[in-house]
Design an enzyme around this catalytic site. Structure first.
Site, short mmCIF file in Angstrom:
data_model
loop_
_atom_site.label_atom_id
_atom_site.label_comp_id
_atom_site.label_asym_id
_atom_site.label_seq_id
_atom_site.Cartn_x
_atom_site.Cartn_y
_atom_site.Cartn_z
N ASP A 80 72.94 -73.89 77.23
CA ASP A 80 71.56 -73.68 76.80
C ASP A 80 70.81 -72.99 77.93
O ASP A 80 71.18 -73.12 79.11
CB ASP A 80 70.90 -75.02 76.46
CG ASP A 80 69.50 -74.85 75.89
OD1 ASP A 80 69.30 -73.95 75.06
OD2 ASP A 80 68.60 -75.61 76.29
N GLU A 104 66.73 -72.17 79.43
CA GLU A 104 65.28 -72.26 79.35
C GLU A 104 64.75 -70.96 79.94
O GLU A 104 65.31 -70.42 80.90
CB GLU A 104 64.75 -73.46 80.13
CG GLU A 104 65.25 -74.81 79.64
CD GLU A 104 64.84 -75.14 78.21
OE1 GLU A 104 63.89 -74.52 77.69
OE2 GLU A 104 65.48 -76.02 77.60
N GLU A 120 51.90 -72.46 77.95
CA GLU A 120 52.51 -73.05 76.75
C GLU A 120 54.02 -73.27 76.93
O GLU A 120 54.61 -74.17 76.33
CB GLU A 120 52.26 -72.17 75.51
CG GLU A 120 52.76 -70.75 75.59
CD GLU A 120 51.73 -69.78 76.14
OE1 GLU A 120 51.83 -68.58 75.81
OE2 GLU A 120 50.81 -70.22 76.88
N ASP A 166 69.82 -80.71 76.76
CA ASP A 166 70.03 -80.15 75.43
C ASP A 166 71.48 -79.77 75.20
O ASP A 166 71.99 -79.84 74.07
CB ASP A 166 69.12 -78.94 75.21
CG ASP A 166 67.68 -79.35 74.92
OD1 ASP A 166 67.41 -80.56 74.89
OD2 ASP A 166 66.83 -78.45 74.74
#
Length: 237
Positions: free
Chosen positions: A9, A11, A54, A157
């Site tokens: 995964d 980010e 965000e 994750d």
């Protein structure tokens, strides 16, 4: 032969690898025959750019937090050595593939071909059409605990996805090994056991044999006796 795969995964700072967004974290989990081996890799990366508020709300990453971490070109060899030539499994894999290959291009390294990626989101949509296919939804479907996740983290994750990937491939039962082999009709065929080279010595005593014969003689024409299916003096196997 065992199959090695890497659940991984990323980010990132945003959604567009070609628009200037960069990777901030990589998480990789080694699985062999769908089972995690305990070997993993987590790398925080300095994206060399601002991180929108965000995104920070989702990942917890800030530019200040990552400013002393290595940039991608400094960890690229570590990443490539870990994944080797294994298949890469990710949720919405084309997103992660886009970022990985963008970073590899920036390092003047060969990109990873699409054929090496497996997308678990596509697997879930094919297996459960019309149902939610997010990682959270699949964890709930398969009773995979989300207690370890307070924010999205690449390694956390990846471990969650490893459990989901196992379930998408039949769960733990699929990894059971049977001594027989599967025939063309889908039935398990077991090899015929070779006969003993020498029969075992009978353990029936003369007294037991006589008592058995007397017992049989009192029965009214037993079928198995007329067919020769039961003989008191038959050697044991």
């Amino acid at each position: 032969m065992s199959k090695r795969e890497i659940i991984f995964d990323t980010e990132t700072t945003g959604l567009d690898p070609r628009g200037g967004d960069r990777i901030t974290e990589l998480g990789c989990v080694e699985v062999i025959d769908f089972i995690p081996t305990g070997k993993d890799l987590r790398i925080l990366i300095n994206p060399e750019r601002d991180i929108p508020a965000e995104v920070t709300a989702v990942t917890g990453h800030t530019r200040e937090m990552l400013k002393d971490e290595p940039v991608f070109i400094q960890i690229v060899d570590q990443f490539l050595e870990f994944i080797e030539d294994s298949t890469l499994v990710a949720h919405n894999a084309m997103f992660d593939m886009g970022f990985i290959n963008m970073e590899l291009e920036r390092c003047a390294r060969p990109i990873i071909p699409k054929s090496r990626f497996i997308d678990t989101a596509a697997m879930a949509r094919a297996k459960y059409p019309g149902s939610p296919a997010s990682l959270d939804a699949l964890c709930k479907r398969f009773d995979v605990s989300l207690d370890s996740r307070t924010k999205h983290g690449a390694l956390i994750d990846s471990y969650l996805l490893a459990e989901v990937y196992l379930e998408l491939n039949g769960g733990r039962e699929q990894s059971l090994s049977f001594s027989g082999s599967e025939g063309g009709d889908g039935k398990v065929v077991y090899p015929v056991r070779a006969p003993r080279p020498k029969s075992l010595k009978s353990l029936v005593s003369e007294q037991e044999r006589a008592a058995h014969a007397e017992f049989i003689s009192e029965m009214d024409d037993p079928l198995w006796q007329s067919l020769g299916l039961l003989k008191a003096d038959a050697p044991a196997e």
